[in-house]
Design a protein around this motif. Structure first.
Motif, PDB file in Angstrom:
ATOM      1  N   VAL A 172      40.991  44.203  44.376  1.00 50.50           N
ATOM      2  CA  VAL A 172      42.153  43.959  43.518  1.00 50.50           C
ATOM      3  C   VAL A 172      43.399  44.633  44.094  1.00 50.50           C
ATOM      4  O   VAL A 172      44.508  44.148  43.917  1.00 50.50           O
ATOM      5  CB  VAL A 172      41.854  44.461  42.076  1.00 50.50           C
ATOM      6  CG1 VAL A 172      43.097  44.530  41.232  1.00 50.50           C
ATOM      7  CG2 VAL A 172      40.838  43.562  41.423  1.00 50.50           C
ATOM      8  N   TRP A 187      45.767  42.352  45.878  1.00 49.43           N
ATOM      9  CA  TRP A 187      46.361  41.232  45.164  1.00 49.43           C
ATOM     10  C   TRP A 187      47.805  41.524  44.785  1.00 49.43           C
ATOM     11  O   TRP A 187      48.239  42.670  44.765  1.00 49.43           O
ATOM     12  CB  TRP A 187      45.577  40.934  43.903  1.00 49.43           C
ATOM     13  CG  TRP A 187      44.182  40.450  44.142  1.00 49.43           C
ATOM     14  CD1 TRP A 187      43.639  40.071  45.335  1.00 49.43           C
ATOM     15  CD2 TRP A 187      43.148  40.311  43.171  1.00 49.43           C
ATOM     16  NE1 TRP A 187      42.337  39.695  45.165  1.00 49.43           N
ATOM     17  CE2 TRP A 187      42.008  39.831  43.854  1.00 49.43           C
ATOM     18  CE3 TRP A 187      43.083  40.531  41.809  1.00 49.43           C
ATOM     19  CZ2 TRP A 187      40.819  39.572  43.198  1.00 49.43           C
ATOM     20  CZ3 TRP A 187      41.889  40.269  41.154  1.00 49.43           C
ATOM     21  CH2 TRP A 187      40.773  39.793  41.847  1.00 49.43           C
ATOM     22  N   ARG A 222      47.068  42.145  39.988  1.00 51.74           N
ATOM     23  CA  ARG A 222      46.499  43.468  40.247  1.00 51.74           C
ATOM     24  C   ARG A 222      46.552  44.370  39.021  1.00 51.74           C
ATOM     25  O   ARG A 222      45.546  44.966  38.629  1.00 51.74           O
ATOM     26  CB  ARG A 222      47.222  44.135  41.414  1.00 51.74           C
ATOM     27  CG  ARG A 222      46.683  45.521  41.767  1.00 51.74           C
ATOM     28  CD  ARG A 222      47.452  46.188  42.894  1.00 51.74           C
ATOM     29  NE  ARG A 222      48.819  46.465  42.485  1.00 51.74           N
ATOM     30  CZ  ARG A 222      49.907  45.986  43.088  1.00 51.74           C
ATOM     31  NH1 ARG A 222      49.809  45.201  44.123  1.00 51.74           N
ATOM     32  NH2 ARG A 222      51.104  46.297  42.639  1.00 51.74           N
TER      33      ARG A 222
END
Length: 91
Positions: A56, A59, A64
């Motif tokens: 994550v 991202w 995120r």
């Protein structure tokens, strides 16, 4: 005529790509409500959650931030330190 074509292609797209809307897909991680994200992360093992924490991090902010908040909430609900993944990543 354009509206009819749009409706046809939109319906076709939804039927052909229903996989895109399933839990765990990129689209789902981006658009799932907070409660669903928390439920999803609570069901994962700690190592899987920390792997997602790392993934994550790459991202965009829009995806995120909600996912990391959900991960922290899921960890806390499971009796873990909400920042354990961050701490392990920095070792």
């Amino acid at each position: 005529m354009k509206k009819i074509l749009f409706v046809f292609f939109f319906t076709f797209f939804l039927q052909g790509n229903s996989y895109a809307f399933k839990e765990g897909t990129t689209f789902w991680y981006k658009h799932a409500p907070h409660s669903e994200l928390v439920r999803h992360y609570r069901a994962l093992e700690l190592d899987e959650v920390c792997a997602m924490w790392k993934e994550v991090g790459n991202w965009k902010k829009k995806r995120r931030v909600p996912n990391r908040k959900a991960i922290k909430e899921a960890l806390k609900a499971n009796g873990e330190d909400p920042f354990i993944c961050m701490k392990l990543q920095n070792l």
